[in-house]
Design a protein around this motif. Structure first.
Motif, mmCIF file in Angstrom:
data_model
loop_
_atom_site.group_PDB
_atom_site.id
_atom_site.type_symbol
_atom_site.label_atom_id
_atom_site.label_comp_id
_atom_site.label_asym_id
_atom_site.label_seq_id
_atom_site.Cartn_x
_atom_site.Cartn_y
_atom_site.Cartn_z
ATOM 1 N N GLY A 126 0.944 -1.342 0.007
ATOM 2 C CA GLY A 126 -0.108 -0.008 0.044
ATOM 3 C C GLY A 126 0.703 1.224 -0.136
ATOM 4 O O GLY A 126 2.047 1.379 0.140
ATOM 5 N N ALA A 127 0.051 2.389 0.022
ATOM 6 C CA ALA A 127 0.936 3.598 0.196
ATOM 7 C C ALA A 127 1.370 3.609 1.515
ATOM 8 O O ALA A 127 1.039 2.867 2.472
ATOM 9 C CB ALA A 127 -0.176 4.675 0.281
ATOM 10 N N ASP A 128 2.817 4.366 1.748
ATOM 11 C CA ASP A 128 3.327 4.262 3.084
ATOM 12 C C ASP A 128 2.706 5.048 4.097
ATOM 13 O O ASP A 128 2.449 6.336 4.175
ATOM 14 C CB ASP A 128 4.891 4.717 2.981
ATOM 15 N N ILE A 129 2.109 4.246 5.050
ATOM 16 C CA ILE A 129 1.246 4.751 6.146
ATOM 17 C C ILE A 129 2.002 5.853 7.040
ATOM 18 O O ILE A 129 1.482 6.780 7.583
ATOM 19 C CB ILE A 129 0.689 3.786 6.763
ATOM 20 N N THR A 130 3.483 5.577 7.069
ATOM 21 C CA THR A 130 4.027 6.676 8.240
ATOM 22 C C THR A 130 4.046 7.948 7.429
ATOM 23 O O THR A 130 4.159 8.913 8.063
ATOM 24 C CB THR A 130 5.657 5.825 8.081
ATOM 25 N N GLN A 131 4.368 8.007 6.030
ATOM 26 C CA GLN A 131 4.340 9.067 5.315
ATOM 27 C C GLN A 131 2.676 9.756 5.327
ATOM 28 O O GLN A 131 2.557 10.831 5.336
ATOM 29 C CB GLN A 131 4.708 8.982 4.018
ATOM 30 N N LEU A 132 1.831 8.809 4.995
ATOM 31 C CA LEU A 132 0.495 9.389 5.015
ATOM 32 C C LEU A 132 0.032 10.136 6.286
ATOM 33 O O LEU A 132 -0.646 11.293 6.163
ATOM 34 C CB LEU A 132 -0.672 8.014 4.628
ATOM 35 N N ALA A 133 0.312 9.222 7.343
ATOM 36 C CA ALA A 133 -0.160 9.944 8.643
ATOM 37 C C ALA A 133 0.328 11.435 9.023
ATOM 38 O O ALA A 133 -0.096 12.132 9.678
ATOM 39 C CB ALA A 133 0.473 9.067 9.639
ATOM 40 N N THR A 134 1.552 11.797 8.107
ATOM 41 C CA THR A 134 1.760 13.192 8.299
ATOM 42 C C THR A 134 1.476 14.227 7.664
ATOM 43 O O THR A 134 1.457 15.512 7.956
ATOM 44 C CB THR A 134 3.521 13.249 7.974
ATOM 45 N N PHE A 135 0.199 13.780 6.647
ATOM 46 C CA PHE A 135 -0.396 14.700 5.257
ATOM 47 C C PHE A 135 -1.459 15.557 6.273
ATOM 48 O O PHE A 135 -2.270 15.180 6.657
ATOM 49 C CB PHE A 135 -0.623 13.896 4.451
ATOM 50 N N ASN A 136 -1.277 16.886 5.793
ATOM 51 C CA ASN A 136 -2.713 17.791 6.017
ATOM 52 C C ASN A 136 -3.388 17.478 4.503
ATOM 53 O O ASN A 136 -3.062 16.580 3.769
ATOM 54 C CB ASN A 136 -2.288 18.974 6.147
ATOM 55 N N THR A 137 -4.464 18.159 4.650
ATOM 56 C CA THR A 137 -5.369 18.014 3.487
ATOM 57 C C THR A 137 -4.809 18.093 2.121
ATOM 58 O O THR A 137 -4.911 17.405 1.448
ATOM 59 C CB THR A 137 -6.728 18.823 3.690
ATOM 60 N N LEU A 138 -4.310 19.420 1.892
ATOM 61 C CA LEU A 138 -3.748 19.604 0.845
ATOM 62 C C LEU A 138 -2.369 18.508 0.450
ATOM 63 O O LEU A 138 -2.365 18.221 -0.924
ATOM 64 C CB LEU A 138 -2.969 21.054 0.714
ATOM 65 N N GLN A 139 -1.675 18.149 1.546
ATOM 66 C CA GLN A 139 -0.623 17.253 1.018
ATOM 67 C C GLN A 139 -1.079 16.133 0.685
ATOM 68 O O GLN A 139 -0.537 15.323 -0.194
ATOM 69 C CB GLN A 139 0.275 17.167 2.274
ATOM 70 N N ALA A 140 -2.133 15.408 1.283
ATOM 71 C CA ALA A 140 -2.833 14.269 0.819
ATOM 72 C C ALA A 140 -3.340 14.405 -0.386
ATOM 73 O O ALA A 140 -3.277 13.703 -1.355
ATOM 74 C CB ALA A 140 -3.967 13.844 1.893
ATOM 75 N N LYS A 141 -4.031 15.494 -0.764
ATOM 76 C CA LYS A 141 -4.529 15.688 -2.265
ATOM 77 C C LYS A 141 -3.243 15.771 -3.240
ATOM 78 O O LYS A 141 -3.583 14.887 -4.256
ATOM 79 C CB LYS A 141 -5.173 17.105 -2.482
ATOM 80 N N LEU A 142 -2.381 16.283 -3.038
ATOM 81 C CA LEU A 142 -1.183 16.496 -3.964
ATOM 82 C C LEU A 142 -0.659 15.077 -4.083
ATOM 83 O O LEU A 142 -0.357 14.494 -5.133
ATOM 84 C CB LEU A 142 0.016 17.428 -3.409
ATOM 85 N N PHE A 143 -0.326 14.182 -3.107
ATOM 86 C CA PHE A 143 0.116 12.944 -2.900
ATOM 87 C C PHE A 143 -0.964 11.881 -3.839
ATOM 88 O O PHE A 143 -0.511 11.124 -4.786
ATOM 89 C CB PHE A 143 0.385 12.287 -1.731
ATOM 90 N N GLY A 144 -2.223 12.242 -3.606
ATOM 91 C CA GLY A 144 -3.218 11.252 -4.358
ATOM 92 C C GLY A 144 -3.059 11.706 -5.663
ATOM 93 O O GLY A 144 -3.144 10.549 -6.517
ATOM 94 N N GLU A 145 -3.093 13.053 -6.081
ATOM 95 C CA GLU A 145 -2.863 13.309 -7.584
ATOM 96 C C GLU A 145 -1.585 12.699 -8.055
ATOM 97 O O GLU A 145 -1.639 12.215 -9.438
ATOM 98 C CB GLU A 145 -2.918 14.920 -7.724
ATOM 99 N N LYS A 146 -0.407 12.725 -7.429
ATOM 100 C CA LYS A 146 0.667 12.357 -8.019
ATOM 101 C C LYS A 146 0.659 10.872 -8.128
ATOM 102 O O LYS A 146 0.756 10.321 -9.352
ATOM 103 C CB LYS A 146 1.796 12.666 -6.916
ATOM 104 N N GLY A 147 0.045 10.101 -7.250
ATOM 105 C CA GLY A 147 -0.041 8.595 -7.318
ATOM 106 C C GLY A 147 -0.847 8.211 -8.460
ATOM 107 O O GLY A 147 -0.552 7.301 -9.270
ATOM 108 N N GLN A 148 -2.089 8.863 -8.625
ATOM 109 C CA GLN A 148 -3.039 8.637 -9.585
ATOM 110 C C GLN A 148 -2.574 9.089 -11.015
ATOM 111 O O GLN A 148 -2.693 8.167 -11.772
ATOM 112 C CB GLN A 148 -4.421 9.527 -9.590
ATOM 113 N N ALA A 149 -1.795 10.048 -11.137
ATOM 114 C CA ALA A 149 -1.284 10.239 -12.534
ATOM 115 C C ALA A 149 -0.158 9.181 -13.037
ATOM 116 O O ALA A 149 -0.257 9.019 -14.054
ATOM 117 C CB ALA A 149 -0.455 11.713 -12.451
ATOM 118 N N ILE A 150 0.769 8.835 -11.841
ATOM 119 C CA ILE A 150 1.733 7.783 -12.369
ATOM 120 C C ILE A 150 1.092 6.558 -12.545
ATOM 121 O O ILE A 150 1.335 5.866 -13.491
ATOM 122 C CB ILE A 150 2.712 7.836 -11.246
#
Ligand code: CO8
Length: 263
Positions: A65-89
């Protein structure tokens, strides 16, 4: 580029990307996604690569899965950017013109299942487990799982998996139509590469046309899909590979596909 989170190899026209963070069961963090994106760029610009195989290092996990250690540090915007990056790739992976096979050698969870679902088909080891367990984290799939899984196995089965977060073994994933073949761990790569070599020997133009016709046709009605197929067929017929394949049949010899796209 030097890769540290993936291993990128090319041999006899077959590229292999191995997710390589075994201590975290190959979980997807930002750095790994960046490396994957760079490798996909290398593959897209190398005309000699005919097939891509994805797998995970070790015998326990494809990608947990996605790295939960990293996910847990995200605010809303960071989560959206990470999600967009993962989806694009992951969409870039799906849209590669060459066939992509996932050799799932263990856990394919969350973003790991979503990565495998974007491949053209999946072979799995007997110990492989599939699931979208984000619901257990108070989340939902974010790398395309709510969209690709229902398209593959139907909305009711997909909802059961996503609502319960339960993991299913490779044998069940095969029955559901997620996995094409279940193999002993020891022969997973060998069998995957055997299929990859069979595909790599076909014409590049026709492989590309077949993949695009199937993928693009799934998003439209049947008659539009059939038109997409006919345009793709005509391109194959006019290609050097199309001429070679039909001539070879009539001359009772094996075709020699050169796979040149611009002739
Ligand atoms: N992220 C980070 N580390 C992980 C992950 C992960 N997804 N999975 C496992 N690890 C780590 C563990 O923390 C552990 O590390 P350590 O040794 O330092 O404690 C190591 O890998 C080994 O794991 P376990 O000890 O837990 O091994 P087990 O055999 O006991 O269990 C499991 C294996 C069942 C796979 C278990 O590790 C697990 O449940 N992992 C989490 C699975 C999961 O929930 N995946 C979904 C993550 S969320 C996601 O993918 C969302 C994608 C979309 C994101 C969109 C962003 C906006």
């Amino acid at each position: 580029m030097t890769y540290t989170n993936i291993i990128f190899e090319v041999s006899e026209g077959i590229a292999t990307i191995t997710f390589n963070r075994p201590k975290a069961l190959n979980a997807l963090n930002g750095d790994l996604l960046d490396e994957l994106n760079t490798a996909l760029g290398e593959i897209a610009s190398d005309e000699d690569i005919r097939v891509l195989v994805l797998t995970g290092s070790g015998e326990k996990s494809f990608v947990a899965g996605a790295d939960i250690t990293q996910l847990a540090t995200f605010n809303t915007l960071q989560a959206k950017l990470f999600g967009e990056k993962g989806q694009a790739i992951i969409s870039r992976l799906q849209e590669l013109s060459i066939p992509v096979i996932a050799a799932v050698n263990g856990f394919a969870l969350g973003g790991g299942s979503e990565m495998a679902l974007a491949c053209d088909f999946i072979y799995a080891s007997e110990n492989a487990m599939f699931g979208l367990p984000e619901i257990n984290l108070g989340l939902i799939p974010g790398f395309g799982g709510t969209q690709r899984l229902p398209r593959l196995i139907g909305s009711n089965r997909a909802k059961e998996m996503i609502f319960t977060g339960k993991l299913i073994p490779a044998s069940e994933a095969e029955k559901a139509g997620i996995v094409n073949r279940v193999l002993p761990q020891a022969s997973l790569m060998e069998e995957t590469l055997k299929t990859a070599r069979t595909i790599a020997a076909k014409g590049k133009v026709s492989l590309r046309a077949a993949k695009q016709a199937i993928n693009n046709g799934l998003n439209v009605d049947l008659s539009t899909g059939c038109r997409i197929e006919m345009d793709a067929f005509a391109i194959c017929m006019a290609s050097e590979d199309g001429r070679e394949g039909t001539s070879a049949f009539l001359e009772k010899r094996k075709p020699e596909f050169k796979g040149e796209l611009n002739k």
